[in-house]
Enzyme design. Structure first.
Site, PDB file in Angstrom:
ATOM      1  N   ASP A 168       0.866  -1.154   0.000  1.00 52.92           N
ATOM      2  CA  ASP A 168       0.000   0.000   0.000  1.00 52.92           C
ATOM      3  C   ASP A 168       0.918   1.225   0.000  1.00 52.92           C
ATOM      4  O   ASP A 168       2.104   1.113   0.271  1.00 52.92           O
ATOM      5  CB  ASP A 168      -0.840  -0.057   1.276  1.00 52.92           C
ATOM      6  CG  ASP A 168      -1.738   1.141   1.400  1.00 52.92           C
ATOM      7  OD1 ASP A 168      -2.269   1.563   0.367  1.00 52.92           O
ATOM      8  OD2 ASP A 168      -1.902   1.644   2.521  1.00 52.92           O
ATOM      9  N   THR A 173      -2.398   1.245  -4.725  1.00 52.74           N
ATOM     10  CA  THR A 173      -2.870   2.339  -3.892  1.00 52.74           C
ATOM     11  C   THR A 173      -4.195   2.877  -4.388  1.00 52.74           C
ATOM     12  O   THR A 173      -4.519   2.779  -5.572  1.00 52.74           O
ATOM     13  CB  THR A 173      -1.811   3.463  -3.846  1.00 52.74           C
ATOM     14  OG1 THR A 173      -2.364   4.562  -3.154  1.00 52.74           O
ATOM     15  CG2 THR A 173      -1.401   3.897  -5.225  1.00 52.74           C
ATOM     16  N   ASP A 203      -4.736   5.891  -4.231  1.00 60.30           N
ATOM     17  CA  ASP A 203      -4.423   7.276  -4.549  1.00 60.30           C
ATOM     18  C   ASP A 203      -4.428   7.532  -6.043  1.00 60.30           C
ATOM     19  O   ASP A 203      -4.525   6.644  -6.858  1.00 60.30           O
ATOM     20  CB  ASP A 203      -3.049   7.614  -3.979  1.00 60.30           C
ATOM     21  CG  ASP A 203      -3.162   8.587  -2.842  1.00 60.30           C
ATOM     22  OD1 ASP A 203      -4.157   9.318  -2.834  1.00 60.30           O
ATOM     23  OD2 ASP A 203      -2.272   8.589  -1.975  1.00 60.30           O
ATOM     24  N   THR A 233      -0.101   4.903   1.121  1.00 55.27           N
ATOM     25  CA  THR A 233      -0.292   5.839   2.216  1.00 55.27           C
ATOM     26  C   THR A 233      -0.151   5.129   3.551  1.00 55.27           C
ATOM     27  O   THR A 233      -0.804   4.130   3.793  1.00 55.27           O
ATOM     28  CB  THR A 233      -1.690   6.470   2.140  1.00 55.27           C
ATOM     29  OG1 THR A 233      -1.957   6.747   0.784  1.00 55.27           O
ATOM     30  CG2 THR A 233      -1.755   7.717   2.952  1.00 55.27           C
ATOM     31  N   ARG A 260       7.004  16.453  -4.884  1.00 55.30           N
ATOM     32  CA  ARG A 260       5.802  16.765  -5.659  1.00 55.30           C
ATOM     33  C   ARG A 260       5.845  18.243  -5.998  1.00 55.30           C
ATOM     34  O   ARG A 260       5.951  19.083  -5.130  1.00 55.30           O
ATOM     35  CB  ARG A 260       4.560  16.455  -4.830  1.00 55.30           C
ATOM     36  CG  ARG A 260       4.496  15.017  -4.406  1.00 55.30           C
ATOM     37  CD  ARG A 260       3.567  14.848  -3.233  1.00 55.30           C
ATOM     38  NE  ARG A 260       2.176  14.977  -3.604  1.00 55.30           N
ATOM     39  CZ  ARG A 260       1.238  14.132  -3.225  1.00 55.30           C
ATOM     40  NH1 ARG A 260       1.551  13.103  -2.480  1.00 55.30           N
ATOM     41  NH2 ARG A 260      -0.010  14.298  -3.575  1.00 55.30           N
ATOM     42  N   GLU A 278      -1.852  21.189  -0.262  1.00 60.97           N
ATOM     43  CA  GLU A 278      -2.202  22.590  -0.080  1.00 60.97           C
ATOM     44  C   GLU A 278      -1.898  23.043   1.325  1.00 60.97           C
ATOM     45  O   GLU A 278      -1.405  24.144   1.542  1.00 60.97           O
ATOM     46  CB  GLU A 278      -3.692  22.791  -0.357  1.00 60.97           C
ATOM     47  CG  GLU A 278      -3.988  22.983  -1.811  1.00 60.97           C
ATOM     48  CD  GLU A 278      -5.350  23.587  -2.010  1.00 60.97           C
ATOM     49  OE1 GLU A 278      -6.233  23.290  -1.186  1.00 60.97           O
ATOM     50  OE2 GLU A 278      -5.538  24.327  -2.972  1.00 60.97           O
ATOM     51  N   ASP A 321      -6.692  -2.223   3.037  1.00 65.24           N
ATOM     52  CA  ASP A 321      -5.700  -3.224   2.655  1.00 65.24           C
ATOM     53  C   ASP A 321      -6.057  -4.610   3.161  1.00 65.24           C
ATOM     54  O   ASP A 321      -5.364  -5.572   2.877  1.00 65.24           O
ATOM     55  CB  ASP A 321      -4.329  -2.838   3.218  1.00 65.24           C
ATOM     56  CG  ASP A 321      -3.927  -1.444   2.807  1.00 65.24           C
ATOM     57  OD1 ASP A 321      -4.096  -1.130   1.623  1.00 65.24           O
ATOM     58  OD2 ASP A 321      -3.479  -0.677   3.664  1.00 65.24           O
TER      59      ASP A 321
END
Lengths: 343, 1164
Positions: B392, B674, B676, B394, B594, B496, B819
């Site tokens: 996984d 993931t 994501d 995260t 990122r 953010e 998971d």
């Protein structure tokens, strides 16, 4: 907070060598030299041992007389089970060229008798034989009870098939004088067997102790008449009986029958000369195509004849030595390559 | 069975709120969950049934039955029943404890409290008593008890925020909103109690992002979608309360539907052992048959007469029947080749290894005080055979913490530290952190070390100021001041959050926002900007912009987004800066950060007004509204002026890179699965070195239809093989390819490194049967595989796919509830412990706190367990062959009637050796070598005593050739031979080895003498007939000579063989050992070189955990708490607006969602 700390502590695994798999260890890593010298040493030892055993095996005097054929008439008689009550004697003469020094032992030897048969081995009652309960015949099938329902004592197939030839050794001093060689019939069994494993039931009178039991079907007389002269050798504690009850591992086996009583002419052992065995032929081997023999033997420091052991040691020693030589050759030849690799 | 039948019957679900009687008609499941397998009553039958399904147990049961037949039985029945009962009991106790803990955790979950509306009152009720149709109240940070239809919440317009980390691993907040008709109910208990809407919806299923249903209430119908549903497993965030109506409860909830079934896991060694046991059983049957035939022949020729002689009064059976019986007897006797002790020993060894894992301090995470834990004790050696690791992202690879690491402003990099030699060093190495004197709100956890930036800020570099201002203005963060006066940011995406926090720490503090304004504090002065437009983020635009008017009246557009997108819309004058910045971006990306590009544009008033008018027009039109709006956005977001770029680190857990590298070196393939986004996942792939710029190609499969996916897969394959072909002889490879297509799971080596990235939708198609093989083939040739946007069930499907078609040992590692299914379906499941949720850990076989411990678990514990287990099995089989075949040889000399050499000893001593195995470390030798070795030893063990006993007499002339003495001799020889053997096999002699090896010999002799003692005979004359035997036999010199010779003869060849093997064919470990020896002599080992920096090429590291729709939330102000109620007119306007935006939002999301899920429904 304090408790929390303790909690934390308690969850941290102990730092012991055992738990962390870090026990101090001795690393057994034999070097080539060690292994090779070990091989040489073992090879030499085996060779030496083999020679010693061989020499001692050679020193043993042994006479074996197979009387299956020699007593053909008796053998024929015994083929038929109905003749069980007919006596049959058989005499076998032989000449002893050299005297047998020291203790001499008389064995009977059976060929093709499978005393290691599984069902056979189990067919006995140790409880009965130890004298606790003379009527305990639980494991004795198929010889539990006699035809009239009495429990057999000693029960079971082993006891029933007991070797019952009597062997007497005569020393033919000259053509007319036959001296009966004195033989001891006791102390042929193991001490533990005689005094622990086999016990007569405790009664004043041995025959009354066996009251209510029947003799094994093949036996001519009941167990309490095995040796009426010696009460210490009668009943279950009869040495011949005990020796028979210790079942042999292989179908060909010899069992100790008598020991030479070293008195008179026989203090030194058995002198050279002419002898004869008088055999009361009872045990029918023809029915299972077996054979029987009588053996006279002396002993050495390691017991009976161990020719096989001697040879085995010799062979092992030789092979080990041979192996160590070839290993050394290989090792020396490859040593160069190895050092190259190490760089 | 029953459940599935019932489920198949349920086509749609009808639920009436607040009406338990009505709902009871449908027999819906209540909210109680059962993950446990047994209850007290069912435990015994079910558990026994399961246990006797194991080959070994069944085999021993069969043996037991054989032994109960007196004609056959050659061993007493208790020699089998005692260990069998022991084994079965041990397993049962273990199962029971496991299940007890499952019950406990179930109970804990079932007994959680929730507030349920019963009889018009809110009452505390346990979770398990919650029924379908109930209305329950949730409070902030509470777990959701069941799948709910959101009715109303504390937030305006029935909004509520949820965190779905347990479901899909994403930690950003998601918004759910109630129907406007129900949100009016608010917290009015009496009105809620009267609510009697009927929901008609789909039957329970496992699709997390799909829900269809209709609510009928007050005569009107309202359609329901996923946006109105809060699923079990979510946590309510930033919402003080909400009310929901239970739609699915307990096992019907999507969370539970997604948890795969607990399967009984077993290792490949187990399976191998089972096959071996079957082989050996076959071998036994052969031996038995040989002996039985021998018996028949013997019976025929000799035995019959002999038998009649022995058992004269018995009518004999015929020889064939006797042979038949003998066969079975020998099966029983020879069962010692696979004694039940093997299974006990294997279990005990595994248990020991599990404890070693638990005790390992190097896998203890002190910060969370979590030691590693082996939760299943039966899988250890499989840890040494892992080929595929499914991880996984995260919480497993990453810490789920975003930190602002670097930025490039106007062509200059900040955040990089240069040391005295002018080399770049890692920032974290610098001792002092920045003072942040400019910012009173500075966050102590913030770590950014560059004085140059501070200087620039203080000097008032306009570009730097603009950059930071942009960070403070262009986002969707909501601020809130807590009681202590500290600013709390409510973040929808962690990226953010990092950016806004960075700005805050650098003196540009975002203070508050209203729908029309944003207030920030610029280096101490409060400035309020007017928010004119909000150009929201979406997946296609990959950027977001705000248009603001500053107090000076200037209109500015601030934009941030993916570099590739933003660079296209820059003003031509930016060219120089662009190249510089894009270099910087590549550098950032190369470091796995990122990145976002930052740009602004000055707008003139007139232009903006025109544009705004057009936007309003577009907003009010109904047809092609989205397209028009998008066009307008495009229109205004051009001629941007580049400011720079930001680099945010999605912090990896410690040691992830090293772990990944060393696992790859160990030839373990790591797949990342993931939930994501694709960009995020790729980014992490780069960050932890799974994807590198050196890779020949990275295939991305992101098709939205079955044909697209098929085409993409085909292309990727072609590419792969095409390139391969160019490397070698084309013709050959072409042929290879042909054969490959025929049998597509054939392994083929492909030159070069490839990576495959596939997203969830494509995966759904790719998992279809016809493309499945293509996918697998492709995936297995890639060095790295990343699957993003996958549902928990898909994770499990991927694992199953690899398991099924590659026959590889798989390991799945994860931390969250999403998971669980993957953890359950992999051969070995690892849970990351120490986190909030426990589901993953509970479902796992091993758990520890950090991903990096995986390295130690696999490479140290796994390898050791495996090596030790192999060695143990080899030795065990060797020993048993040696031991058992003695019976076989004996069989030839006892008329083939079954006979045990040493019946009492046999059941006692095999176990004695096993603990000595625990500390061995050596390489594996083949099973058949062991077997041959065993056969040889058995020959020596039998025939040397046989020869020696042939004409033997004791020292006192008494005979010693009886079978009991023979048994003692052989058994003693055997014990000594195997002890010497194990001593030779033991490479590390620790205290334990000494204790067990010497101890086992000592134990053997003490048992021997005890069993042969007078006393025990006196008590059990029938059971222990060996009285005096040991005493007598072992005092004979010749017996010892025999034992010595046997030992020499059986051990020497092995030593010689090994000696020559090391000399002639040294194994790898031999070589390494010698090499190390030489190295040690030469010089101390050098420490490993620190890892070299990744080469960075041009690559976008864009990733943004953001969701569309927040812009509208903000501009409409719906998610802002009405502290000061705006003027009436405004409210009305907002209300009007709000319905429109909410509808928009709903429309958009349902469109996308349903398009995904609809497809998936069909495909799954």
């Amino acid at each position: 907070m304090k408790r929390k700390c303790q909690d934390y502590k308690s969850r941290l695994p102990d730092n012991t060598a055992m738990k962390q798999q870090q026990l101090p260890a001795f690393r057994l890593q034999l070097s080539a030299n060690e292994i090779l010298s070990g091989f040489f040493a073992i090879g030499l030892f085996c060779l030496g041992m083999g020679i010693i055993l061989l020499l001692s095996a050679k020193s043993i005097r042994e006479v074996e007389i197979n009387y299956t054929e020699k007593c053909a008439t008796c053998a024929k008689l015994r083929e038929d089970a109905t003749n069980f009550d007919k006596e049959c004697n058989c005499s076998i003469s032989f000449y002893l060229p050299q005297k047998m020094e020291g203790n001499v032992y008389l064995y009977y030897k059976l060929y093709g008798f499978y005393q290691n048969l599984y069902r056979y081995i189990l067919s006995r009652s140790n409880i009965q034989l130890v004298g606790t309960d003379v009527k305990d015949v639980r494991n004795c099938a198929p010889f539990k009870t006699s035809d009239n329902g009495l429990p057999i004592a000693p029960c079971g197939a082993i006891a029933n098939s007991m070797f019952n030839d009597t062997i007497v050794l005569l020393y033919n001093f000259n053509s007319s004088t036959h001296i009966r060689v004195p033989m001891v019939r006791t102390e042929t069994a193991w001490w533990t067997d005689k005094y622990v494993k086999f016990q007569n039931p405790t009664f004043q009178n041995l025959s009354s102790a066996f009251a209510g039991t029947a003799k094994p079907p093949n036996w001519p007389k009941p167990v309490y008449e095995l040796d009426e002269k010696d009460p210490g050798n009668n009943g279950f504690v009869n040495d011949d009986f005990i020796v028979w009850m210790r079942t042999a591992a292989f179908p060909n086996f010899k069992k100790l029958y008598r020991r030479l009583h070293r008195i008179g002419n026989f203090t030194e052992g058995l002198p050279a000369g002419s002898y004869s065995f008088i055999i009361n032929y009872n045990f029918p081997v023809g029915r299972f195509q077996g054979q029987k023999a009588v053996v006279l033997s002396t002993l050495t420091w390691s017991g009976g004849s161990s020719l096989f052991l001697a040879l085995a040691y010799l062979v092992t020693g030789a092979v080990t030595l041979l192996a160590s030589f070839s290993m050394m050759a290989v090792h020396l030849k490859l040593k160069e390559r190895k050092t190259f690799f190490l760089q | 069975m029953f459940c599935s039948r019932k489920k198949s019957l349920e086509v749609e679900r009808i639920v009436k709120a607040n009406d338990r009687e009505y709902n009871e008609k449908f027999l819906y499941k209540d909210n109680r969950i059962h993950t446990s397998k047994y209850s007290i009553l069912t435990f015994l039958p079910i558990n026994l049934f399961e246990q006797f399904q194991r080959v070994a147990n069944a085999y021993f049961l069969f043996l037991l039955i054989l032994q109960l037949i007196p004609e056959i039985s050659s061993l007493t029945w208790f020699t089998t029943i005692v260990p069998l009962v022991l084994v079965v009991t041990m397993t049962a106790v273990k199962d029971a404890t496991d299940d007890y803990f499952r019950h406990k955790s179930d109970n804990q979950v079932n007994n959680r409290q929730s507030e349920v509306l019963i009889d018009s009152k809110l009452q505390n009720e346990k979770w398990m008593n919650v029924k379908v149709g109930d209305i329950i109240k949730l409070e902030n940070n509470q777990f959701v008890a069941a799948d709910l239809l959101l009715l109303s919440s504390s937030e305006p317009h029935g909004l509520c925020y949820i965190e779905t980390a347990e479901l899909d691993g994403e930690t950003n907040l998601k918004v759910r909103h109630a129907l406007s008709v129900t949100s009016e109910l608010g917290a009015d208990i009496s009105r809620l109690a009267k609510f009697d809407g009927i929901v008609v919806c789909e039957a329970p299923n496992n699709k997390l992002d799909k829900f269809t249903g209709v609510l009928s209430w007050n005569g009107s119908k309202h359609s329901l979608n996923n946006e109105k549903i809060i699923l079990r497993g979510c946590v309510l965030r930033n919402t003080s309360w909400c009310f929901g109506m239970v739609i699915f409860a307990g096992p019907d909830t999507k969370l539970m539907q997604n948890s795969g079934k607990t399967k009984f896991k077993r290792t490949s060694i187990d399976r191998l052992m089972n096959t071996l046991v079957l082989w050996i059983f076959g071998f036994l049957i052969c031996l038995g048959t040989i002996l039985a035939i021998g018996n028949s022949i013997w019976e025929n020729q000799v035995g019959d007469q002999f038998r009649t002689f022995l058992f004269s009064n018995e009518r004999e059976k015929n020889s064939v029947f006797s042979g038949f019986l003998t066969f079975w007897s020998y099966i029983i006797i020879l069962n010692t080749v696979v004694p039940i002790s093997l299974y006990v020993s294997v279990e005990v060894i595994r248990l020991g290894h599990s404890y070693f894992i638990n005790w390992d301090r190097k896998m203890y995470y002190s910060r969370k005080a979590t030691p590693a834990e082996a939760r299943t004790t039966t899988l250890n050696e499989e840890l040494g055979q892992i080929e595929y690791v499914f991880s996984d992202k995260t919480g497993t690879l990453t810490q789920n913490i975003m930190t602002f690491k670097k930025c490039s402003i106007n062509g200059r990099i900040y955040g990089e530290v240069c040391d005295d030699w002018g080399q770049k060093t890692d920032m974290t190495k610098k001792k002092e952190t920045m003072g942040f004197s400019v910012s009173p709100q500075a966050d102590r956890t913030f770590q950014f070390f560059d004085h140059h930036l501070m200087e620039s800020i203080e000097l008032g570099d306009p570009k730097v100021h603009e950059f930071l201002r942009l960070l403070a203005l262009c986002h969707t963060v909501m601020s809130e001041e807590n009681s202590a006066g500290e600013l709390i940011y409510q973040v929808q995406s962690p990226d953010e959050g990092a950016l806004v926090t960075a700005a805050k720490n650098l003196g540009f503090i975002f203070k508050s926002r209203t729908p029309e304004t944003i207030t920030i504090e610029e280096l101490g002065t409060l400035v309020t900007y007017q928010l004119l437009a909000f150009l929201d983020f979406n997946n296609f635009r990959k950027r977001m912009s705000v248009i603001v008017r500053n107090p000076e009246g200037q209109i500015k557009l601030y934009s941030k987004g993916a570099d590739t997108i933003l660079f296209e819309r820059l003003h031509p004058s930016n060219e120089d800066l662009l190249t510089l910045t894009s270099d910087h971006l590549s550098e950032f990306a190369g470091e796995g950060l990122r990145t976002l590009a930052i740009a602004y544009r000055d707008l003139d008033d007139k232009y903006f007004r025109e544009w705004h008018k057009m936007l309003e027009d577009a907003n009010t039109t109904t047809d092609e509204r989205d397209e028009r709006i998008a066009g307008l956005y495009e229109e205004i977001e051009r001629d941007l002026m580049l400011l720079g770029a930001t680099a945010v680190e999605d912090k990896l857990q410690d040691g992830v890179i090293e772990t990944v590298t060393s696992l790859s070196l160990a030839n373990i393939k790591i797949w990342v699965l993931t939930g994501d986004k694709q960009e995020t996942a790729i980014n992490i792939g780069y960050a932890c070195n799974m994807l590198t710029d050196d890779m020949n190609d990275v295939f991305i499969i992101a098709g939205n239809t079955a044909t697209e996916v098929r085409e993409e897969l085909r292309k990727a394959k072609e590419n792969l093989f095409g390139r391969n072909r160019s490397f070698s002889n084309g013709h050959v490879v072409f042929e290879k390819k042909q054969s490959l297509e025929l049998d597509s799971v054939v392994e083929e080596t492909v030159t070069g490194d490839y990576a495959l990235i596939i997203n969830g939708h494509s995966l759904a198609y790719a998992l279809e049967s016809d493309v499945k093989n293509d996918l697998l083939e492709l995936a297995c040739m890639c060095k790295t595989v990343v699957c993003c946007r996958v549902t928990p069930l898909q994770k499990a499907q991927v694992v199953e796919l690899v398991k099924k078609y590659r026959n590889a040992v798989t390991l799945a590692i994860g931390d969250g509830a999403n998971d669980v299914s993957m953890i359950k379906s992999a051969h070995i499941g690892v849970g990351i412990s120490g986190q909030e949720g426990l589901q993953a850990v509970l479902a796992s076989d091993y758990s520890f706190a950090q991903f990096r411990y995986l390295q130690r678990l696999l490479l140290v514990h796994g390898r050791w367990s495996y090596v030790r287990m192999c060695k143990f099995l080899c030795y065990f089989f060797y020993k048993n062959f040696a031991f058992t075949l003695v019976h076989f040889w004996f069989g030839f000399f006892c008329g083939f009637s079954a006979q045990d050499v040493s019946d009492q000893n046999s059941m006692d001593y095999p176990q004695l050796y096993k603990p000595g195995q625990l500390n061995l470390l050596f390489n594996k030798s083949e099973f058949f070598i062991c077997m041959a070795h065993g056969v040889y030893t058995s020959l020596a063990l039998f025939f040397i005593p046989y020869g020696a006993f042939h004409n033997m007499a004791g020292e006192d002339g008494r005979h010693t050739a009886d079978y009991q003495s023979f048994a003692v001799t052989t058994a003693t020889s055997l014990v000594i031979v195997v002890s010497v053997q194990i001593a030779l096999d033991t490479s590390y002699w620790t205290v334990i080895n000494h204790v067990f090896i010497w101890g086992s010999i000592a134990t053997y002799f003490s048992i021997l003498f005890t069993m042969h003692s007078n006393d025990i005979f006196g008590i059990f004359p029938n059971q222990f007939p060996f009285v005096g035997n040991a005493r007598h036999s072992l005092t004979q010199k010749c017996i010892w000579l025999v034992i010595l010779l046997t030992t020499v003869a059986s051990v020497m060849p092995v030593v010689a063989f090994r000696f020559l093997k090391v000399d002639l064919f040294p194994t790898l470990s031999d070589q390494i050992r010698q090499w190390q020896k030489a190295q040690k002599k030469a010089r101390p080992l050098r420490t490993r070189k620190p890892q070299t920096r990744r080469s960075s090429s041009r690559r976008s590291g864009y990733a943004f955990a953001h969701q569309e729709g927040y812009g509208e939330l903000i501009t409409s102000g719906k998610n802002m708490r009405a502290k000061n109620p705006p003027p009436m007119s405004g409210l009305e306007k907002t209300l009007y607006n709000s319905t429109s935006w909410i509808e928009n939002l709903c429309k958009k999301t349902t469109d996308t969602v349903s398009s995904f899920s609809q497809d998936k429904t069909v495909k799954l």
